[in-house]
Motif scaffolding. Structure first.
Motif, short mmCIF file in Angstrom:
data_model
loop_
_atom_site.label_atom_id
_atom_site.label_comp_id
_atom_site.label_asym_id
_atom_site.label_seq_id
_atom_site.Cartn_x
_atom_site.Cartn_y
_atom_site.Cartn_z
N ALA A 80 8.03 5.85 6.38
CA ALA A 80 6.79 6.31 6.11
C ALA A 80 6.59 7.92 6.43
O ALA A 80 7.11 8.30 7.30
N HIS A 112 2.47 2.91 1.41
CA HIS A 112 2.28 3.07 3.00
C HIS A 112 0.87 2.76 3.62
O HIS A 112 0.62 2.71 4.66
N ASN A 113 -0.18 3.05 2.52
CA ASN A 113 -1.45 3.11 3.18
C ASN A 113 -2.36 1.99 2.52
O ASN A 113 -1.78 1.17 1.52
N GLU A 138 3.57 7.35 -2.58
CA GLU A 138 3.62 7.12 -1.24
C GLU A 138 2.37 6.43 -0.48
O GLU A 138 2.39 5.42 0.08
N ALA A 161 -0.48 7.22 9.78
CA ALA A 161 0.76 6.92 10.57
C ALA A 161 0.42 7.58 11.84
O ALA A 161 0.95 7.32 12.87
#
Length: 205
Positions: free
Chosen positions: A90, A30-31, A26, A97
């Motif tokens: 996400a 997403h990062n 993840e 986020a």
């Protein structure tokens, strides 16, 4: 699972699907970077390899044999896992986020390109501003400076870069503390021509 980012590499074995997802996959998707094994890894610079296979007994993990055993008995599933995860929204709880904006994403993107460009060498802080101007030709200088400042702040918070005072950059440089670095970003003189009696240097943390 293996992470490689020159000159470092790290392997972890017998991770559950959930452990792998939350701690590596993840954040990787997403990062801007992930923190794993007390080190930060940047997805566009690092290589991630995930193998699926039977649990490896501890005795087969000694003497550096673990990865060879995993390759022999497992199959690579990296691309399939990342593609599947990229199709999902996400996670709502991830820190990046929360309150993220288009400006945040632009700053993170600029910061990652800056890291790639400076490599292992130090560079004038002004380089970040120049890169922002390259990306946004015709934008007001105040806007590109603000973007560069946000990008460097993000890198500092992630401990991916440090700032060096111009007065000390020619010798054994002393790294500016966190508060000093943040104050330096607010001073226009810091963004001047380093080496000409003004400006600040940056290098990887």
């Amino acid at each position: 699972m293996e992470l490689r980012q020159f000159p470092h590499n790290m392997c972890r074995f017998n991770l559950s699907a959930q452990e792998l997802r939350t701690s590596v996959l993840e954040p990787w998707v997403h990062n801007p970077w992930i923190e794993f094994g007390e080190r930060k890894w940047i997805p566009h610079q690092a290589t991630l390899t995930v193998l699926e296979g039977p649990r490896i007994p501890f005795g087969q993990l000694t003497m550096g044999r673990g990865w060879r055993t995993a390759q022999r008995d497992g199959r690579e599933v990296t691309e399939a896992l990342l593609e599947a995860l990229a199709q999902e929204p996400a996670p709502a709880t991830r820190p990046v986020a929360e309150g993220s904006t288009g400006e945040d994403l632009a700053a993170d993107s600029l910061g990652l390109e800056l890291l790639a460009r400076i490599g292992a060498e130090r560079a004038p802080l002004r380089r970040a501003w120049e890169l922002a101007e390259e990306r946004h030709p015709g934008s007001p200088a105040s806007a590109t400076l603000a973007l560069a400042e946000r990008a460097v702040q993000s890198l500092l918070r992630g401990r991916l870069v440090v700032l060096l005072d111009e007065a000390e950059a020619g010798g054994d440089a002393t790294v500016l503390g966190e508060e000093q670095a943040m104050r330096a970003l607010e001073e226009i003189a810091s963004w001047g021509d380093a080496g000409a009696g003004a400006g600040v240097w940056l290098r990887r943390g």
